[in-house]
Design a protein around this motif. Structure first.
Motif, PDB file in Angstrom:
ATOM      1  N   GLU A   1       0.826  -1.208   0.000  1.00  0.00           N
ATOM      2  CA  GLU A   1       0.000   0.000   0.000  1.00  0.00           C
ATOM      3  C   GLU A   1       0.857   1.254   0.000  1.00  0.00           C
ATOM      4  OE1 GLU A   1      -3.924  -1.762   2.419  1.00  0.00           O
ATOM      5  OE2 GLU A   1      -2.439  -0.484   3.437  1.00  0.00           O
ATOM      6  N   GLU A   2       1.917   1.266   0.836  1.00  0.00           N
ATOM      7  CA  GLU A   2       2.801   2.430   0.883  1.00  0.00           C
ATOM      8  C   GLU A   2       3.538   2.612  -0.439  1.00  0.00           C
ATOM      9  OE1 GLU A   2       6.680   4.007   3.447  1.00  0.00           O
ATOM     10  OE2 GLU A   2       5.328   2.503   4.314  1.00  0.00           O
ATOM     11  N   ALA A   3       3.932   1.512  -1.068  1.00  0.00           N
ATOM     12  CA  ALA A   3       4.647   1.599  -2.342  1.00  0.00           C
ATOM     13  C   ALA A   3       3.755   2.154  -3.446  1.00  0.00           C
ATOM     14  CB  ALA A   3       5.180   0.219  -2.728  1.00  0.00           C
ATOM     15  N   VAL A   4       2.540   1.643  -3.517  1.00  0.00           N
ATOM     16  CA  VAL A   4       1.616   2.128  -4.556  1.00  0.00           C
ATOM     17  C   VAL A   4       1.263   3.593  -4.318  1.00  0.00           C
ATOM     18  CG1 VAL A   4      -0.688   1.828  -5.553  1.00  0.00           C
ATOM     19  CG2 VAL A   4       0.701  -0.171  -4.994  1.00  0.00           C
ATOM     20  N   GLN A   5       1.090   3.981  -3.062  1.00  0.00           N
ATOM     21  CA  GLN A   5       0.783   5.376  -2.761  1.00  0.00           C
ATOM     22  C   GLN A   5       1.919   6.296  -3.199  1.00  0.00           C
ATOM     23  OE1 GLN A   5       0.380   6.420   1.408  1.00  0.00           O
ATOM     24  NE2 GLN A   5      -1.299   7.810   0.915  1.00  0.00           N
ATOM     25  N   SER A   6       3.152   5.874  -2.919  1.00  0.00           N
ATOM     26  CA  SER A   6       4.302   6.674  -3.333  1.00  0.00           C
ATOM     27  C   SER A   6       4.374   6.787  -4.851  1.00  0.00           C
ATOM     28  CB  SER A   6       5.588   6.032  -2.793  1.00  0.00           C
ATOM     29  OG  SER A   6       6.729   6.701  -3.273  1.00  0.00           O
ATOM     30  N   ALA A   7       4.109   5.683  -5.538  1.00  0.00           N
ATOM     31  CA  ALA A   7       4.153   5.696  -7.005  1.00  0.00           C
ATOM     32  C   ALA A   7       3.041   6.565  -7.570  1.00  0.00           C
ATOM     33  CB  ALA A   7       4.042   4.268  -7.526  1.00  0.00           C
ATOM     34  N   ALA A   8       1.859   6.500  -6.976  1.00  0.00           N
ATOM     35  CA  ALA A   8       0.728   7.296  -7.465  1.00  0.00           C
ATOM     36  C   ALA A   8       0.986   8.787  -7.291  1.00  0.00           C
ATOM     37  CB  ALA A   8      -0.544   6.881  -6.740  1.00  0.00           C
ATOM     38  N   ARG A   9       1.598   9.172  -6.192  1.00  0.00           N
ATOM     39  CA  ARG A   9       1.915  10.588  -5.975  1.00  0.00           C
ATOM     40  C   ARG A   9       2.903  11.086  -7.019  1.00  0.00           C
ATOM     41  NH1 ARG A   9       0.247  12.941  -1.305  1.00  0.00           N
ATOM     42  NH2 ARG A   9      -0.572  11.571   0.330  1.00  0.00           N
ATOM     43  N   LYS A  10       3.872  10.253  -7.349  1.00  0.00           N
ATOM     44  CA  LYS A  10       4.844  10.662  -8.363  1.00  0.00           C
ATOM     45  C   LYS A  10       4.195  10.802  -9.737  1.00  0.00           C
ATOM     46  CE  LYS A  10       9.049   8.810  -6.237  1.00  0.00           C
ATOM     47  NZ  LYS A  10       9.764  10.107  -6.194  1.00  0.00           N
ATOM     48  N   LYS A  11       3.220   9.943 -10.001  1.00  0.00           N
ATOM     49  CA  LYS A  11       2.583   9.954 -11.321  1.00  0.00           C
ATOM     50  C   LYS A  11       1.498  11.024 -11.433  1.00  0.00           C
ATOM     51  CE  LYS A  11       1.379   8.358 -15.382  1.00  0.00           C
ATOM     52  NZ  LYS A  11       2.241   8.527 -16.578  1.00  0.00           N
ATOM     53  N   LEU A  12       0.671  11.155 -10.373  1.00  0.00           N
ATOM     54  CA  LEU A  12      -0.513  12.010 -10.451  1.00  0.00           C
ATOM     55  C   LEU A  12      -0.306  13.391  -9.846  1.00  0.00           C
ATOM     56  CD1 LEU A  12      -3.161   9.301  -9.448  1.00  0.00           C
ATOM     57  CD2 LEU A  12      -2.477  10.001 -11.755  1.00  0.00           C
ATOM     58  N   GLY A  13       0.777  13.547  -9.051  1.00  0.00           N
ATOM     59  CA  GLY A  13       1.010  14.845  -8.425  1.00  0.00           C
ATOM     60  C   GLY A  13       1.118  14.708  -6.920  1.00  0.00           C
ATOM     61  N   SER A  14       2.036  15.440  -6.357  1.00  0.00           N
ATOM     62  CA  SER A  14       2.311  15.284  -4.927  1.00  0.00           C
ATOM     63  C   SER A  14       1.268  15.975  -4.052  1.00  0.00           C
ATOM     64  CB  SER A  14       3.702  15.851  -4.612  1.00  0.00           C
ATOM     65  OG  SER A  14       3.763  17.233  -4.949  1.00  0.00           O
ATOM     66  N   ARG A  15       0.462  16.880  -4.623  1.00  0.00           N
ATOM     67  CA  ARG A  15      -0.515  17.601  -3.806  1.00  0.00           C
ATOM     68  C   ARG A  15      -1.836  16.855  -3.681  1.00  0.00           C
ATOM     69  NH1 ARG A  15      -2.308  21.899  -5.725  1.00  0.00           N
ATOM     70  NH2 ARG A  15      -1.495  21.811  -7.859  1.00  0.00           N
ATOM     71  N   ARG A  16      -1.999  15.777  -4.384  1.00  0.00           N
ATOM     72  CA  ARG A  16      -3.248  15.017  -4.303  1.00  0.00           C
ATOM     73  C   ARG A  16      -3.342  14.271  -2.964  1.00  0.00           C
ATOM     74  NH1 ARG A  16      -6.124  14.315  -9.121  1.00  0.00           N
ATOM     75  NH2 ARG A  16      -4.987  14.959 -11.004  1.00  0.00           N
ATOM     76  N   ASP A  17      -4.540  14.225  -2.416  1.00  0.00           N
ATOM     77  CA  ASP A  17      -4.827  13.463  -1.196  1.00  0.00           C
ATOM     78  C   ASP A  17      -5.220  12.059  -1.627  1.00  0.00           C
ATOM     79  OD1 ASP A  17      -5.426  12.530   1.268  1.00  0.00           O
ATOM     80  OD2 ASP A  17      -7.165  13.831   1.614  1.00  0.00           O
ATOM     81  N   ILE A  18      -4.230  11.168  -1.602  1.00  0.00           N
ATOM     82  CA  ILE A  18      -4.424   9.820  -2.139  1.00  0.00           C
ATOM     83  C   ILE A  18      -4.409   8.808  -1.001  1.00  0.00           C
ATOM     84  CG2 ILE A  18      -3.415   8.030  -3.599  1.00  0.00           C
ATOM     85  CD1 ILE A  18      -2.353  10.233  -5.408  1.00  0.00           C
ATOM     86  N   GLU A  19      -5.286   7.865  -1.079  1.00  0.00           N
ATOM     87  CA  GLU A  19      -5.353   6.773  -0.101  1.00  0.00           C
ATOM     88  C   GLU A  19      -5.384   5.456  -0.858  1.00  0.00           C
ATOM     89  OE1 GLU A  19      -8.567   5.067   3.087  1.00  0.00           O
ATOM     90  OE2 GLU A  19      -8.188   7.247   3.078  1.00  0.00           O
ATOM     91  N   VAL A  20      -4.532   4.506  -0.392  1.00  0.00           N
ATOM     92  CA  VAL A  20      -4.415   3.199  -1.050  1.00  0.00           C
ATOM     93  C   VAL A  20      -4.884   2.117  -0.078  1.00  0.00           C
ATOM     94  CG1 VAL A  20      -2.857   1.546  -2.148  1.00  0.00           C
ATOM     95  CG2 VAL A  20      -2.483   4.006  -2.452  1.00  0.00           C
ATOM     96  N   ARG A  21      -5.699   1.231  -0.560  1.00  0.00           N
ATOM     97  CA  ARG A  21      -6.209   0.129   0.249  1.00  0.00           C
ATOM     98  C   ARG A  21      -6.086  -1.177  -0.533  1.00  0.00           C
ATOM     99  NH1 ARG A  21     -11.957   2.986   1.813  1.00  0.00           N
ATOM    100  NH2 ARG A  21     -11.093   4.799   2.938  1.00  0.00           N
ATOM    101  N   TYR A  22      -5.747  -2.237   0.214  1.00  0.00           N
ATOM    102  CA  TYR A  22      -5.670  -3.567  -0.397  1.00  0.00           C
ATOM    103  C   TYR A  22      -6.961  -4.310  -0.120  1.00  0.00           C
ATOM    104  CZ  TYR A  22      -4.404  -8.459  -1.134  1.00  0.00           C
ATOM    105  OH  TYR A  22      -4.397  -9.764  -1.555  1.00  0.00           O
ATOM    106  N   ASN A  23      -7.625  -4.739  -1.175  1.00  0.00           N
ATOM    107  CA  ASN A  23      -8.872  -5.482  -1.053  1.00  0.00           C
ATOM    108  C   ASN A  23      -8.542  -6.972  -1.022  1.00  0.00           C
ATOM    109  OD1 ASN A  23     -11.379  -6.776  -1.455  1.00  0.00           O
ATOM    110  ND2 ASN A  23     -12.193  -5.000  -2.572  1.00  0.00           N
ATOM    111  N   ASP A  24      -8.598  -7.544   0.181  1.00  0.00           N
ATOM    112  CA  ASP A  24      -8.193  -8.952   0.344  1.00  0.00           C
ATOM    113  C   ASP A  24      -9.165  -9.896  -0.353  1.00  0.00           C
ATOM    114  OD1 ASP A  24      -6.370 -10.914   1.722  1.00  0.00           O
ATOM    115  OD2 ASP A  24      -8.286 -11.533   2.600  1.00  0.00           O
ATOM    116  N   GLU A  25     -10.444  -9.492  -0.461  1.00  0.00           N
ATOM    117  CA  GLU A  25     -11.434 -10.372  -1.078  1.00  0.00           C
ATOM    118  C   GLU A  25     -11.155 -10.576  -2.562  1.00  0.00           C
ATOM    119  OE1 GLU A  25     -16.308 -10.647  -1.732  1.00  0.00           O
ATOM    120  OE2 GLU A  25     -15.405  -8.999  -0.557  1.00  0.00           O
ATOM    121  N   TYR A  26     -10.795  -9.493  -3.237  1.00  0.00           N
ATOM    122  CA  TYR A  26     -10.522  -9.582  -4.674  1.00  0.00           C
ATOM    123  C   TYR A  26      -9.017  -9.673  -4.988  1.00  0.00           C
ATOM    124  CZ  TYR A  26     -15.393  -8.164  -5.050  1.00  0.00           C
ATOM    125  OH  TYR A  26     -16.772  -8.100  -4.942  1.00  0.00           O
ATOM    126  N   GLY A  27      -8.211  -9.449  -3.970  1.00  0.00           N
ATOM    127  CA  GLY A  27      -6.771  -9.532  -4.187  1.00  0.00           C
ATOM    128  C   GLY A  27      -6.250  -8.446  -5.098  1.00  0.00           C
TER     129      GLY A  27
END
Length: 475
Positions: A28-54
């Motif tokens: 989750e932390e890795a994807v959040q860091s990657a998303a901020r780099k791609k979409l912009g550092s000022r975005r309020d981004i939250e990453v969650r892992y859905n265990d049911e769907y993997g």
């Protein structure tokens, strides 16, 4: 159907022993860091892992405003209503981002680094929890590789380091060899190996005996002390809590089998097993074996001992380069001074002490002078430089300086006391009385007997006999 990501998470958690939640948080932390780099550092981004769907879900949160001026932090009211009919002005609206597969090369690399870092931290915690209670034990592993003299040992789950200064000198291992070592340190955070091993630690020898001797494990035989010079020689003191159990015999084993197993593990290190005693004199007698001890003088105030051994046992007691007495001293925790019987007798002589008191004269030089017939500083003051050159450690200048120092010391010596003078006078009176007695006895001898005695004496001189044997009467 189980997704590929979920399968990987489950497999890594199972193989590495990680807590699954730690790995999920890392992703989750890795994807959040990657998303901020791609979409912009000022975005309020939250990453969650859905265990049911993997799968990993990414949400961005923006404030609902009338007209959006910054799309990274704001969303227009009109657009927000299309996403959520119940939204109100000023609300924080969360929106699931659908297209996050293409995060870019840099963002993906960053995510990879975060995951690797998190996994290393998690593995470090797992290793620490696994080995923290095993510190002080003997572990077994396989030699993996060598790094700048240090040995890397594979313990199965992780690698440990055997530093160069903790290896037995002149004893080599090659890659793939099985090795045992003592676990001295378990580090919780470390750039290098978390586990530090040693084969030179005194406790390593104690643990090996504990593994080989059942009586030690059962508590019948106790190890009271260990001192080592790794790779060369060691001493271990043992005692028994039961009178019918010989502690030394238990450690030696049948035909030396137990102690030989330890010696082989230490690659030929000589081991002396001695019996511990609460009496320091008896203890040092055992510790200096195989040398015999004639006398022990204990100074408890200074925690030191004077040990006197027979002249022919001195080198054996001291050992090669002082090894035997040094190990015994460390075993007892006392300072041990070993002297031969000859030197001890010399030290009791008052004349010897006057020689030893001179500057630059140690016991070795004093022994040599005493052996050459120099019995006091007065005798030394009468010697010439040539007389002292027979001693190898003395040169012309040092011999001359020694003689000058002896003259000064002899001149400064006090005159005979009244008691000494009386003793000399008594000796003179006794000699006079003895002369008178001899003279009186001589009057009773006939002329013929005197002539026979004179001829016998001349006959003895003619044979070249300078030594006269005189039997002293018993007192």
């Amino acid at each position: 159907m189980v997704s590929e990501l979920k399968r990987i998470i489950d497999q890594i958690s199972r193989d590495r022993g990680f807590d699954k939640q730690l790995l999920v948080e890392a992703i989750e932390e890795a994807v959040q860091s990657a998303a901020r780099k791609k979409l912009g550092s000022r975005r309020d981004i939250e990453v969650r892992y859905n265990d049911e769907y993997g799968e990993v879900e990414v949400f961005q949160f923006r404030s609902v405003v009338e007209v959006a001026e910054d799309e990274q932090t704001e969303i227009s009211y009109e657009e927000a209503i299309s996403l959520d009919p119940d939204v109100q002005m000023g609300d924080e609206l969360g929106e699931k981002m659908q297209n996050i597969t293409d995060l870019g090369r840099i963002a993906a690399q960053s995510a990879k680094q975060v995951i690797i870092h998190k996994m290393k931290d998690a593995e470090r915690e797992v290793i620490y929890d696994m080995f923290k209670d095993r510190q002080g034990e003997v572990v077994s592993g396989i030699v993996q590789r060598f790094e700048r003299g240090n040995m890397i040992i594979n313990l199965g789950r992780t690698d440990a380091i055997l530093p160069k200064d903790q290896q037995i000198p002149k004893r080599s291992f090659k890659q793939g060899d099985r090795i045992r070592a003592y676990l001295t340190e378990v580090r919780q955070t470390a750039r290098d190996s978390q586990l530090v091993l040693s084969r030179t630690n005194d406790e390593f020898l104690a643990k090996l005996f504990q593994m080989e001797v059942p009586e030690i494990s059962e508590g019948i035989v106790r190890i009271m002390g260990v001192s080592r010079e790794p790779g060369f020689r060691a001493k271990i003191a043992v005692s028994s809590s039961e009178s019918d159990v010989d502690p030394v015999g238990a450690c030696v084993g049948m035909k030396g089998s137990r102690v030989q197993n330890v010696v082989q593990e230490l690659q030929g290190e000589r081991i002396d097993i001695v019996t511990w005693s609460p009496d320091p004199a008896k203890y040092v007698y055992n510790a200096l074996a195989p040398a015999h001890v004639s006398m022990v003088r204990v100074d408890e105030d200074n925690n030191s001992m004077l040990v006197v051994v027979p002249n022919d046992q001195l080198s054996l007691a001291i050992g090669r380069q002082g090894q035997n007495v040094r190990l015994a001293s460390r075993l007892l925790g006392w300072r041990i001074d070993v002297k031969s019987e000859q030197r001890w007798n010399n030290l009791q002589d008052a004349g010897y002490q006057t020689i030893l008191a001179l500057d630059g004269v140690d016991e070795s030089l004093a022994d040599q002078l005493f052996g050459k017939g120099v019995r006091s500083v007065a005798d030394l003051a009468q010697k010439s430089v040539e007389d002292l050159l027979v001693i190898r450690s003395l040169g012309n200048e040092s011999a001359a300086a020694l003689i000058d120092a002896a003259k000064v010391a002899a001149a400064a010596m006090p005159e005979l006391s009244e008691s000494d003078q009386e003793a000399e006078e008594e000796t003179s009176v006794e000699e006079e009385v003895a002369s008178e007695v001899v003279g009186t006895l001589d009057e009773d001898v006939t002329d013929e007997e005197r002539e026979e005695a004179r001829e016998a004496e001349e006959s003895g001189d003619a044979e070249g006999g300078d030594e006269v044997s005189e039997e002293k009467p018993e007192a």
